[in-house]
Scaffold this active site. Structure first.
Site, PDB file in Angstrom:
ATOM      1  NE  ARG A  24      28.884  33.495  40.182  1.00 46.69           N
ATOM      2  CZ  ARG A  24      28.648  34.206  40.494  1.00 46.69           C
ATOM      3  NH1 ARG A  24      28.000  34.049  39.171  1.00 46.69           N
ATOM      4  NH2 ARG A  24      27.979  35.066  41.228  1.00 46.69           N
TER       5      ARG A  24
ATOM      6  CG  HIS B   8      30.378  37.440  37.018  1.00 44.75           C
ATOM      7  ND1 HIS B   8      30.274  36.516  36.258  1.00 44.75           N
ATOM      8  CD2 HIS B   8      31.067  38.404  36.081  1.00 44.75           C
ATOM      9  CE1 HIS B   8      30.394  36.505  34.763  1.00 44.75           C
ATOM     10  NE2 HIS B   8      30.663  38.383  35.188  1.00 44.75           N
TER      11      HIS B   8
ATOM     12  CE1 TYR C 201      24.387  36.838  42.007  1.00 40.74           C
ATOM     13  CE2 TYR C 201      25.551  38.758  42.052  1.00 40.74           C
ATOM     14  CZ  TYR C 201      25.717  38.116  41.910  1.00 40.74           C
ATOM     15  OH  TYR C 201      26.305  37.693  41.594  1.00 40.74           O
TER      16      TYR C 201
HETATM   17  C1  TPP Z   1      28.078  38.961  24.160  1.00 42.88           C
HETATM   18  C2  TPP Z   1      27.892  39.171  25.602  1.00 42.88           C
HETATM   19  N1  TPP Z   1      27.326  39.591  26.650  1.00 42.88           N
HETATM   20  C3  TPP Z   1      26.964  40.324  28.055  1.00 42.88           C
HETATM   21  C4  TPP Z   1      28.296  40.197  28.217  1.00 42.88           C
HETATM   22  C5  TPP Z   1      28.225  40.404  29.837  1.00 42.88           C
HETATM   23  N2  TPP Z   1      28.660  39.130  30.663  1.00 42.88           N
HETATM   24  C6  TPP Z   1      29.418  38.718  30.769  1.00 42.88           C
HETATM   25  S1  TPP Z   1      29.522  37.213  31.884  1.00 42.88           S
HETATM   26  C7  TPP Z   1      27.751  37.388  31.609  1.00 42.88           C
HETATM   27  C8  TPP Z   1      26.818  36.098  32.667  1.00 42.88           C
HETATM   28  C9  TPP Z   1      27.461  34.960  31.419  1.00 42.88           C
HETATM   29  O1  TPP Z   1      26.877  33.268  32.466  1.00 42.88           O
HETATM   30  P1  TPP Z   1      27.517  32.121  32.033  1.00 42.88           P
HETATM   31  O2  TPP Z   1      27.289  31.731  30.579  1.00 42.88           O
HETATM   32  O3  TPP Z   1      26.634  31.640  32.766  1.00 42.88           O
HETATM   33  O4  TPP Z   1      28.829  31.957  32.262  1.00 42.88           O
HETATM   34  P2  TPP Z   1      29.412  32.026  33.776  1.00 42.88           P
HETATM   35  O5  TPP Z   1      30.207  33.711  34.237  1.00 42.88           O
HETATM   36  O6  TPP Z   1      29.011  31.647  35.025  1.00 42.88           O
HETATM   37  O7  TPP Z   1      30.886  31.772  33.841  1.00 42.88           O
HETATM   38  C10 TPP Z   1      27.821  38.208  31.007  1.00 42.88           C
HETATM   39  C11 TPP Z   1      26.590  38.369  30.590  1.00 42.88           C
HETATM   40  C12 TPP Z   1      29.032  40.060  27.867  1.00 42.88           C
HETATM   41  N3  TPP Z   1      30.667  40.030  27.935  1.00 42.88           N
HETATM   42  N4  TPP Z   1      29.126  39.432  26.322  1.00 42.88           N
END
Ligand code: TPP
Ligand code: MG
Length: 365
Positions: A267, A271, A280
């Protein structure tokens, strides 16, 4: 209050965590072939992959600008992940259904989703984007992390019960693979031989959490524990991604059951537009990944192979400009959605309190 991550942890990441010998790669970062690049696509299709990636990146950057200009509420960019999304979505057929998270706009573009409709989600004027999931083969955006993986398996089981030849693909991230939903979905799919492709985009981060705090062994290796194939692929190599997804989708459609694909990518952006990634991660890490850029790599491969020339690449850029201008115009001239929608889509028979509020707000029944 959250404390900042110790600097030493981030420093350790400067040693590249990816072992290049243990993932499928067909085109190296410099554009030279690293394996059998004949993935069974015509020259036109090979050029279409590049056109889609150029288009997607231009759109992604425009969305960042639209958010900064107040036209979108929040936006999660996918820059760097174009090959993973375009290569995988290109392998899907019309009957297949993709279940995205919130970062798969490039895959949506390949599926033919109306982008203005898609972006209404990020504009805050509709909950899931008003596009038709069945017409486009692309389910609504899913923000609750990993829940779409379960949906993909459920839909795939339905396909199997109907006796149809189709598969679903569940897009999710490295962080999502730490959720119970992933395990539940994978085990259920294995037991019932569901026609599903689990497509994990390992983009190096789950917001501010790095891989070394999420897992020890490759995510793809978990497939063995469920009893189906798993493969790690260079997620910045569009041909390799296409090949493994195409094989997994064909196996799923022909009754062979699920596959787990772990696409190693990165990425490049934050985020989301609500995130400051410099808190970070080090800029050196981002710069190192820029040298593995999926678009430049594939452009070099295609031009060296004589499949595309500079004029084609320039035409793709120009076409992307005018396409994105049309999307901006469409999005920024959208009217407000009807206020009645606040009351719709939850209850078949609204409770009396809601019916009263609706009458008060709208003056109708
Ligand atoms: C159930 C839930 N817990 C926490 C969140 C907050 N949250 C949004 S994205 C994310 C991280 C996702 O990481 P990843 O699966 O690696 O996907 P990326 O964002 O890197 O595409 C979190 C913890 C959420 N949206 N839903
Ligand atoms: Mg991630």
């Amino acid at each position: 209050m959250l404390s900042r991550r110790p600097r030493s942890t981030r420093r350790e990441r400067m040693d590249d965590p990816i072992d290049h010998t243990s993932m499928l790669q067909l085109v190296g970062p410099d554009g030279t072939p690293a394996g059998d690049t004949d993935v069974g696509l015509s020259a036109g299709d090979l050029r279409a992959l590049l056109r889609f990636m150029i288009r997607a990146r231009r759109l992604d950057r425009e969305c960042m600008l639209l958010q900064r200009q107040g036209e979108l509420t929040v936006y999660p960019p996918f820059e760097g992940q174009e090959a993973a999304q375009v290569g995988s979505a290109f392998a899907l057929g019309r009957e297949d259904l993709a279940f995205p998270s919130f970062r798969e706009l490039a895959a949506a573009v390949v599926r033919g989703v109306d982008v203005v409709e898609y972006l209404q989600y990020h504009r805050g004027t509709w909950h899931g984007g008003p596009y038709d999931p069945y017409a486009s083969g692309f389910a609504p955006i899913c923000v609750p992390v990993a829940t779409q993986i379960v949906h993909a398996v459920g839909w795939a089981l339905g396909v199997k019960l109907d006796g149809r030849s189709a598969c679903s693909i569940a897009y999710f991230g490295d962080g999502s693979a730490s959720e119970g939903d992933f395990h539940e979905a994978a085990n259920l799919a294995a037991v019932f031989t569901a026609p599903v492709v689990f497509f994990c985009q390992n983009n190096g981060w789950a917001i501010s959490v790095p891989p070394e705090e999420q897992y020890v062994a490759p995510i793809a290796d978990r497939a063995a524990g469920y009893g189906f194939p798993g493969i790690r692929v260079d997620g910045n190599d569009v041909l390799a991604v296409y090949r493994v997804t195409n094989e997994a989708a064909e196996r799923a459609r022909s009754g062979g059951g699920p596959t787990l694909i772990e696409a190693m990518t990165y990425r490049i952006g934050p985020h989301s537009t609500a995130d400051d990634a410099s808190r970070y991660r080090d800029l050196e890490e981002v710069e190192r990944w820029r040298t593995r850029d999926p678009i430049e790599r594939y452009r070099r491969y295609l031009t060296d192979a004589g499949i595309a020339d500079d004029a084609f690449v320039a035409a793709c850029g120009a076409e992307a400009e005018s396409w994105v201008a049309g999307i901006r115009a469409g999005l920024t001239t959208l009217g407000a959605p009807p206020a009645s929608e606040v009351f719709d889509h939850v209850f078949t028979e609204p409770p009396a309190t809601l019916a009263r509020q609706r009458r008060e707000a709208l003056g109708d029944a």
